[in-house]
Design a protein around this motif. Sequence first.
Motif, PDB file in Angstrom:
ATOM      1  N   SER A 198      -8.071   5.970  -2.491  1.00 45.79           N
ATOM      2  CA  SER A 198      -6.871   4.994  -2.270  1.00 45.79           C
ATOM      3  C   SER A 198      -6.740   4.534  -3.680  1.00 45.79           C
ATOM      4  O   SER A 198      -7.509   5.017  -4.752  1.00 45.79           O
ATOM      5  CB  SER A 198      -7.605   4.030  -1.381  1.00 45.79           C
ATOM      6  N   ASP A 199      -6.124   3.398  -4.023  1.00 41.09           N
ATOM      7  CA  ASP A 199      -5.966   2.834  -4.945  1.00 41.09           C
ATOM      8  C   ASP A 199      -7.197   2.142  -6.030  1.00 41.09           C
ATOM      9  O   ASP A 199      -7.528   1.947  -7.000  1.00 41.09           O
ATOM     10  CB  ASP A 199      -4.987   1.761  -5.336  1.00 41.09           C
ATOM     11  N   GLN A 200      -8.240   2.117  -4.949  1.00 43.25           N
ATOM     12  CA  GLN A 200      -9.391   1.380  -5.286  1.00 43.25           C
ATOM     13  C   GLN A 200     -10.833   2.238  -5.372  1.00 43.25           C
ATOM     14  O   GLN A 200     -11.638   1.984  -5.846  1.00 43.25           O
ATOM     15  CB  GLN A 200      -9.561   0.312  -4.215  1.00 43.25           C
ATOM     16  N   GLU A 215      -3.724   4.480  -9.248  1.00 41.37           N
ATOM     17  CA  GLU A 215      -2.593   4.504  -8.412  1.00 41.37           C
ATOM     18  C   GLU A 215      -1.741   5.769  -8.457  1.00 41.37           C
ATOM     19  O   GLU A 215      -1.958   6.583  -9.220  1.00 41.37           O
ATOM     20  CB  GLU A 215      -1.511   3.561  -9.408  1.00 41.37           C
TER      21      GLU A 215
END
Length: 193
Positions: free
Chosen positions: A16-18, A182
């Motif tokens: 994910s973005d994290q 991202e």
Amino acid sequence: MKLLKEKVMTEGIVLSDQVLKVDSFLNHQMDPELMREIGGEFARRFAGEEITKVLTIESSGIAPAIMTALELKVPMIFARKHKSLTLKDDILVEKVYSFTKRETNEITVSKKFLSDSDRVLIIDDFLANGEAAFGLARIVEQVGAAVVGVGIVIEKSFQPGARLLVEAGYRVDSLVRVASLEDGVVTFADELD
Ligand code: 5GP
């Protein structure tokens, strides 16, 4: 660290973005050659700091921490996340919120392995919000020992942990710094410098 960066680029999976998954060399299967390089690199970066102990948290911090301790010729301690039946009294306890498990754990270290004369290097696999590193630092400080620094294998620089630790006065040394995850792409901080 070039070798580590290459590993992240070729084998890292952006969940994910994290969250970055590196279970082929650090979080599940482990690459011993890479771990040895990582230990050597931390030992070089913190040379001259008169470190007496390396401290990490189970489980993924153990491999980089033991290799660093081997190079520095000092013992390595890992904080336990679950209470051990053999670890009853005389324990140092701190609460740590886990980024990946989204739960608070009580981490514990036996008092017999830390004293006020220790100079401790904290090592962990990832740095996100700094919860684990701050928890380990509080354990060290409970006994009046010194935190020499925090060595991180993969820092996610877009999360606040590194900044918060530096603002609190700790030296943070990360082998690779990820600026963004991202669009499923790993961007390293030094590519943006
Ligand atoms: P922090 O305590 O700094 O918020 O998060 C660091 C801890 O959470 C590390 O001990 C690591 O186990 C885990 N962690 C944080 N972010 C990631 C990530 O992107 N990938 C993996 N595999 N673990 C992470």
